[in-house]
Design a protein around this motif. Structure first.
Motif, PDB file in Angstrom:
ATOM      1  N   GLN A 118      -6.662   1.501   2.697  1.00  0.00           N
ATOM      2  CA  GLN A 118      -6.064   0.289   3.253  1.00  0.00           C
ATOM      3  C   GLN A 118      -6.664  -0.981   2.634  1.00  0.00           C
ATOM      4  OE1 GLN A 118      -6.124   0.441   7.668  1.00  0.00           O
ATOM      5  NE2 GLN A 118      -6.792   2.552   7.397  1.00  0.00           N
ATOM      6  N   ASP A 119      -5.799  -1.932   2.362  1.00  0.00           N
ATOM      7  CA  ASP A 119      -6.209  -3.295   2.009  1.00  0.00           C
ATOM      8  C   ASP A 119      -5.500  -4.227   2.978  1.00  0.00           C
ATOM      9  OD1 ASP A 119      -7.888  -3.145  -0.544  1.00  0.00           O
ATOM     10  OD2 ASP A 119      -6.155  -1.922  -1.071  1.00  0.00           O
ATOM     11  N   THR A 163      -1.671  -3.130   3.678  1.00  0.00           N
ATOM     12  CA  THR A 163      -1.221  -2.329   2.546  1.00  0.00           C
ATOM     13  C   THR A 163      -1.813  -0.943   2.728  1.00  0.00           C
ATOM     14  OG1 THR A 163      -1.042  -4.209   1.040  1.00  0.00           O
ATOM     15  CG2 THR A 163      -1.265  -2.033   0.041  1.00  0.00           C
ATOM     16  N   ASN A 164      -0.950   0.013   3.039  1.00  0.00           N
ATOM     17  CA  ASN A 164      -1.370   1.388   3.331  1.00  0.00           C
ATOM     18  C   ASN A 164      -1.008   2.302   2.178  1.00  0.00           C
ATOM     19  OD1 ASN A 164      -2.219   1.310   6.267  1.00  0.00           O
ATOM     20  ND2 ASN A 164      -0.169   0.419   6.417  1.00  0.00           N
ATOM     21  N   LYS A 165      -1.979   3.094   1.763  1.00  0.00           N
ATOM     22  CA  LYS A 165      -1.734   4.106   0.732  1.00  0.00           C
ATOM     23  C   LYS A 165      -2.186   5.457   1.261  1.00  0.00           C
ATOM     24  CE  LYS A 165      -2.813   5.345  -4.077  1.00  0.00           C
ATOM     25  NZ  LYS A 165      -3.611   4.951  -5.277  1.00  0.00           N
ATOM     26  N   ASN A 206       2.763   1.142   0.838  1.00  0.00           N
ATOM     27  CA  ASN A 206       3.660   0.139   1.403  1.00  0.00           C
ATOM     28  C   ASN A 206       2.841  -0.988   2.021  1.00  0.00           C
ATOM     29  OD1 ASN A 206       5.009  -0.657   4.318  1.00  0.00           O
ATOM     30  ND2 ASN A 206       6.492  -0.647   2.658  1.00  0.00           N
ATOM     31  N   THR A 207       3.393  -2.191   2.017  1.00  0.00           N
ATOM     32  CA  THR A 207       2.772  -3.333   2.685  1.00  0.00           C
ATOM     33  C   THR A 207       3.679  -3.806   3.811  1.00  0.00           C
ATOM     34  OG1 THR A 207       1.651  -4.044   0.663  1.00  0.00           O
ATOM     35  CG2 THR A 207       1.879  -5.676   2.414  1.00  0.00           C
ATOM     36  N   THR A 208       3.107  -3.957   5.009  1.00  0.00           N
ATOM     37  CA  THR A 208       3.900  -4.370   6.163  1.00  0.00           C
ATOM     38  C   THR A 208       3.019  -5.072   7.183  1.00  0.00           C
ATOM     39  OG1 THR A 208       5.570  -3.574   7.736  1.00  0.00           O
ATOM     40  CG2 THR A 208       3.586  -2.247   7.513  1.00  0.00           C
ATOM     41  N   ASP A 209       3.638  -5.846   8.068  1.00  0.00           N
ATOM     42  CA  ASP A 209       2.891  -6.556   9.113  1.00  0.00           C
ATOM     43  C   ASP A 209       2.640  -5.632  10.298  1.00  0.00           C
ATOM     44  OD1 ASP A 209       3.138  -8.732   7.478  1.00  0.00           O
ATOM     45  OD2 ASP A 209       4.689  -9.722   8.647  1.00  0.00           O
TER      46      ASP A 209
END
Length: 301
Positions: free
Chosen positions: A201-202, A187-189, A164-167
Motif C-alpha cells: 500500500q501507498d 494505492t493497493n497492490k 488500483n488507486t481509490t478513496d
C-alpha cells in the motif's frame, strides 16, 4: 478470396475468445490463491509529512502480526467472495475476530466510491472502461462498505498482481487516534508470491472539504505479508465460521439490498450511542433476519 477472409476472421475471433478465457482463468486462480491459512505481518510507517503546523506529530510506526484464515464464501464465474478471520491470543486460548471481506467482480460497472465523512457516491461506469477488469470491493468487519476499485490483473515475468488507486475512509488504526484528516487515498497492490501473497500500500492522508481542493497532509507506506501455512493451523477459525456463518449471510443479504438501490449512500456513525459493529457483535443482539435488517437500515441516512 472472400471465403478465405471470412475464415481468417472466424479463426482470429475464436483465438481471441480462447485467449480471453485463458486470461480470465489466470485471474480467478490468482484471486482464489489468497484463500487459506496465513501467518501475517502488518507493517505501516508514515513516510513524508506536508503539514505547515510545527507541532504536527506523525503516526507511530506499526509492526504487528497474527494468524488469518481466508474463507472462500462464493466462487462463481464472475464473482469471488472471501471472508478474512483473524485469530488472536496464545495457542491454548485462541479466539476469532471477524475481519475484513473482499469481493471480486468481473467487468463490474457499478461502484460505490468514497467521498468523505461516511458518504459514498454511486457510480456507473461504461462497459468498455472495465473490459477484462476485476473490481475489488472491500468491506468493514460489519460488512458495511469501505472502498472499491477496478483494474486489470497482470500476469507477466512470472508475476501476478492487481493494482488500483481509490478513496477510502481512515483505517481503524488511524481513526481511533486521529481526526486531522478525513480521507485515505489508497494505492493497493495485491501480488501473488511463491510463499503466499503481499498487500502493498501507498496511502495519502488527505483533508477534504466541500468546495475546496484536497490538502495532502502526509503519506504512508503499508506492507502486509501473508505467508501460507498448513490449513489445519487455522482450524479454530474454520470451526468459528461454521458456527457463525448463517447470521452473517443475512447481514450480507441486507447490505446487498441497500447497494442495489444504486443511489448515493450516507451512514450514521452511531445509533443509540453504538457503532454498527457493536450492535452486530453484541451478545444481546438477535440474529433474526428482521432484527438484522432493522439495525442496518437504522444506520442508512
Amino acid at each position: 478470396m472472400k471465403r478465405l477472409t471470412l475464415l481468417t476472421i472466424f479463426t482470429l475471433t475464436i483465438l481471441y475468445h480462447a485467449n480471453a478465457q485463458n486470461k480470465k482463468f489466470q485471474d480467478q486462480k490468482a484471486i482464489k490463491s489468497m484463500c487459506g491459512c496465513y501467518e501475517v505481518s502488518f507493517n505501516f510507517a508514515e513516510t513524508f509529512q506536508y503539514s505547515k503546523d510545527s507541532t504536527y506529530q506523525a503516526s507511530a510506526v506499526k509492526h504487528d502480526s497474527g494468524l488469518e484464515w481466508v474463507e472462500l464464501l462464493e466462487d462463481a464465474d464472475n464473482k469471488i467472495v472471501m471472508q478474512h478471520l483473524l485469530i488472536v491470543g496464545p495457542a491454548d486460548r485462541q479466539h476469532v475476530i471477524k475481519h475484513w471481506r473482499q469481493d471480486w467482480l468481473f467487468e463490474n460497472t457499478n461502484l460505490y466510491t468514497y467521498n468523505a465523512d461516511n458518504k459514498w457516491s454511486f457510480v456507473s461506469l461504461p462497459k468498455d472502461q472495465v473490459k477484462g477488469q476485476w473490481t475489488q470491493k472491500v468491506f468493514q468487519v460489519d460488512d458495511s462498505p469501505r472502498y472499491e476499485g477496478s483494474a486489470t490483473w497482470i500476469h507477466a515475468d512470472g508475476k501476478s498482481y492487481w493494482e488500483n488507486t481509490t478513496d477510502a475512509p481512515l483505517p481503524r488504526r488511524e481513526y481511533t487516534k486521529r481526526s486531522d484528516y478525513n480521507v485515505t487515498v489508497r494505492t493497493n497492490k495485491h501480488e501473488i508470491t511463491k510463499t503466499g501473497w503481499i498487500h502493498d500500500q501507498d496511502n495519502d492522508k488527505v483533508i477534504r472539504k466541500d468546495g475546496k481542493d484536497d490538502v495532502l497532509l502526509a503519506q504512508e507506506k503499508g506492507l502486509n505479508i501473508y505467508t501460507k501455512v498448513d490449513d489445519s493451523t487455522c482450524k479454530v477459525a474454520q470451526d468459528w465460521w461454521k458456527t457463525n456463518s448463517q447470521p452473517w449471510k443475512l447481514v450480507r443479504a441486507k447490505w446487498d439490498q441497500v447497494f442495489n438501490r444504486k443511489v448515493n449512500l450516507a451512514l450514521e456513525e452511531k445509533v443509540e450511542d453504538k457503532a454498527l459493529y457493536e450492535h452486530l457483535f453484541s451478545k444481546d443482539f438477535s440474529n433474526k433476519e428482521k432484527d438484522i435488517n432493522n439495525i442496518i437500515e437504522s444506520f442508512v441516512k
